[in-house]
Design an enzyme around this catalytic site. Structure first.
Site, PDB file in Angstrom:
ATOM      1  N   HIS A 115       0.852  29.251  19.620  1.00 17.61           N
ATOM      2  CA  HIS A 115       1.017  29.148  21.073  1.00 17.61           C
ATOM      3  C   HIS A 115      -0.349  29.150  21.748  1.00 17.61           C
ATOM      4  CE1 HIS A 115       2.673  29.808  25.076  1.00 17.61           C
ATOM      5  NE2 HIS A 115       1.745  30.756  25.238  1.00 17.61           N
ATOM      6  N   MET A 118     -14.339  -7.951   7.244  1.00 18.65           N
ATOM      7  CA  MET A 118     -13.019  -7.372   6.996  1.00 18.65           C
ATOM      8  C   MET A 118     -13.018  -6.410   5.821  1.00 18.65           C
ATOM      9  SD  MET A 118     -10.858  -8.188   9.302  1.00 18.65           S
ATOM     10  CE  MET A 118      -9.251  -7.907   8.531  1.00 18.65           C
ATOM     11  N   TYR A 119     -14.222  -5.994   5.361  1.00 16.80           N
ATOM     12  CA  TYR A 119     -14.254  -4.952   4.336  1.00 16.80           C
ATOM     13  C   TYR A 119     -13.529  -3.716   4.880  1.00 16.80           C
ATOM     14  CZ  TYR A 119     -18.118  -7.688   2.285  1.00 16.80           C
ATOM     15  OH  TYR A 119     -18.909  -8.683   1.759  1.00 16.80           O
ATOM     16  N   GLY A 120     -12.564  -3.229   4.134  1.00 18.06           N
ATOM     17  CA  GLY A 120     -11.764  -2.102   4.598  1.00 18.06           C
ATOM     18  C   GLY A 120     -10.415  -2.524   5.115  1.00 18.06           C
ATOM     19  N   GLY A 121     -10.259  -3.820   5.448  1.00 16.81           N
ATOM     20  CA  GLY A 121      -8.948  -4.332   5.836  1.00 16.81           C
ATOM     21  C   GLY A 121      -8.691  -4.343   7.335  1.00 16.81           C
ATOM     22  N   THR A 122      -7.476  -4.767   7.674  1.00 14.51           N
ATOM     23  CA  THR A 122      -7.062  -4.940   9.067  1.00 14.51           C
ATOM     24  C   THR A 122      -7.149  -3.652   9.856  1.00 14.51           C
ATOM     25  OG1 THR A 122      -5.594  -6.785   8.519  1.00 14.51           O
ATOM     26  CG2 THR A 122      -5.104  -5.574  10.537  1.00 14.51           C
ATOM     27  N   CYS A 123      -6.648  -2.561   9.301  1.00 13.68           N
ATOM     28  CA  CYS A 123      -6.560  -1.296  10.034  1.00 13.68           C
ATOM     29  C   CYS A 123      -7.915  -0.852  10.565  1.00 13.68           C
ATOM     30  CB  CYS A 123      -5.967  -0.214   9.138  1.00 13.68           C
ATOM     31  SG  CYS A 123      -5.966   1.428   9.891  1.00 13.68           S
ATOM     32  N   GLN A 172     -12.232 -12.448   1.914  1.00 15.46           N
ATOM     33  CA  GLN A 172     -12.818 -13.690   2.400  1.00 15.46           C
ATOM     34  C   GLN A 172     -13.864 -13.503   3.495  1.00 15.46           C
ATOM     35  OE1 GLN A 172      -9.930 -16.331   4.087  1.00 15.46           O
ATOM     36  NE2 GLN A 172      -9.127 -14.826   5.534  1.00 15.46           N
ATOM     37  N   SER A 173     -13.828 -12.363   4.205  1.00 16.23           N
ATOM     38  CA  SER A 173     -14.762 -12.176   5.311  1.00 16.23           C
ATOM     39  C   SER A 173     -15.552 -10.878   5.159  1.00 16.23           C
ATOM     40  CB  SER A 173     -14.012 -12.139   6.646  1.00 16.23           C
ATOM     41  OG  SER A 173     -14.869 -11.727   7.689  1.00 16.23           O
TER      42      SER A 173
END
Length: 454
Positions: free
Chosen positions: A439, A43-48, A39-40
């Protein structure tokens, strides 16, 4: 140039989150025709990528480096813009996939109407299989004055502010609240946490919760437990007033240049019109799914946060694997296969956990052996100048299997994956105790931690 929109597709995916975008790209590469509706355009790619994992961890890293807040916000915005375009291209450049920017709403079990964001036009799409991946959003409590305040933010909107708030009040005491508290305190904000819970981090063992609390307090963060927020009073051009009371019922007030509401999340299904498809939801609004992530409508699946599972990006990616195994030649994979899922809370240092906590193991009747190790005993922690924290391991005394592990130390978000792998493989704890690590490394702490069990 946007691709032409067809009336029918093999698969329709609603939402551009991790599971959805990965599924869209994969199905398209297998020859399916795929429509991915988001919808936006921000926001391509999503919330993360856009408003959660990546921007927060970027800002946390810059805070640890001592960068000015405004500079960090600007760099964060540049990074997110790059990642957003990369994710769009990952899907839309496939000849079989089309990204459609608009608001989706079910019309029938196989049909979805999409109101296009740029033109307002409505298009009707039909698909043989539909995957709902709309995620979750912040849960906003009913507090008098909250809706009228210009200084109330969610985790999303706070990160959009260019100026660092000198007084930040956080309503909530969960993982998001603590992550933001740690980060903003490092940038220089005076932070107050107002937590309704009687106990700090109530799900954790007290020794580990106390260790986290001590570190936050050392950063100058004020933590108030068993608090009820009564009202937010709009103030002058700089501050609002947060009115609250504790167990003694005494009215207290605190000034806030910014108020972060971090009181939980809820499924994002607004306007989706699930009833038109006959898709069932639980009492909290999450979409009900079976072990294959199918809803009660067999050709509709729900993946990611909207299905009520653990709200982590990597869980959404595993949801993709569950879907993939149903259509292609992969080993069958369902929710019942999901075990020993680790998580990290990115305070400084990060707090990471997998498996059972000590009190949980005892409640389940295990005979256990417990080991703890101060992070300061690890040489690498001194090299990194990050000596705060505590490591803890829980082992079954009868089988030597690792039941759980909690790590509050530098690089714990990486170390916990090693412990998780050992647990999933069914290794005896002595494997981690006796492995030869590089180490100096934080991994060497596992030698000393698990050696305390013998």
């Amino acid at each position: 140039m946007m691709k032409s929109i067809h009336s029918a597709y093999d698969a329709l995916i609603i939402g551009f989150g991790k599971g959805g975008k990965t599924l869209a790209a994969y199905l398209a590469n297998q020859g399916w025709t795929v429509a991915l509706v988001e919808q936006s355009p921000f926001m391509y790619g999503g919330t993360c990528i856009n408003i959660a994992c990546i921007p927060t961890k970027f800002l946390i890293h810059d805070a640890e480096l001592g960068k000015p807040y405004a500079e960090a916000i600007s760099e964060k915005d540049q990074l997110i813009g790059t990642l957003r375009q990369r994710n769009f291209n990952m899907v839309d450049q496939s000849p079989n996939a089309t990204v459609i920017t608009g608001k989706a709403a079910f019309v029938s079990p196989h049909q979805v109407s999409v109101r296009l964001t740029d033109t307002g036009e409505e298009v009707l799409i039909e698909a043989g299989r539909i995957f709902i991946n709309t995620g979750a959003k912040p849960l906003i409590p009913s507090i008098p004055g909250l809706q009228h305040s210009q200084r109330v933010f969610t985790s999303t909107t706070l990160m959009q502010q260019k100026q660092l708030p000198d007084e930040l009040v956080i309503i909530g005491g969960g993982y998001i609240a603590l992550e933001f508290a740690s980060m903003y305190a490092q940038y220089g904000s005076r932070v107050t946490i107002l937590d309704r819970s009687i106990h700090f981090l109530p799900k954790e063992d007290r020794d580990m919760a106390d260790a986290v609390q001590i570190i936050l307090l050392s950063k100058g963060i004020r933590i108030e437990q068993a608090v009820t927020v009564d009202e937010i009073i709009p103030g002058d051009d700089r501050y609002d007033t947060v009115v609250y009371h504790g167990q003694e019922q005494n009215r207290q007030e605190i000034s806030a240049a910014a108020i972060l509401v971090a009181t939980g999340r809820q499924p994002y299904t607004e306007g989706l019109n699930l009833s038109a498809a006959g898709v069932e939801q639980d009492a909290r609004g999450y979409i009900k799914v079976n072990d294959h992530l199918q809803t009660n409508i067999p050709h509709i699946w729900a993946i990611g946060d909207v299905n009520g599972g653990p709200q982590f990006t990597y869980i959404s990616l595993d949801d993709f694997r569950i879907i993939r195994s149903q259509f292609f030649n992969f080993k069958p994979h369902t929710l019942t296969d999901r075990s020993q899922v680790a998580f990290s809370l990115f305070t400084s240092p990060p707090f990471s956990h997998v498996g059972l906590r000590e009190h949980e193991a005892l409640a389940q009747g295990y005979r256990i052996k417990v080991a703890t190790l101060p992070a300061a005993s690890i040489t690498r922690a001194h090299v990194l100048k990050e000596t705060e924290g505590l490591l803890k391991a829980i082992v079954d005394a009868d089988t030597n299997q690792i039941l759980g592990c909690t790590l509050l130390c530098a690089n714990s978000s990486e170390l916990i994956n090693l412990v998780q792998l050992a647990m999933r493989a069914g290794f005896d704890y002595t494997v981690l105790r006796d492995t030869i690590y590089t180490h100096p490394s934080m991994s060497e702490g596992l030698n000393d931690l698990f050696a305390k069990l013998t």
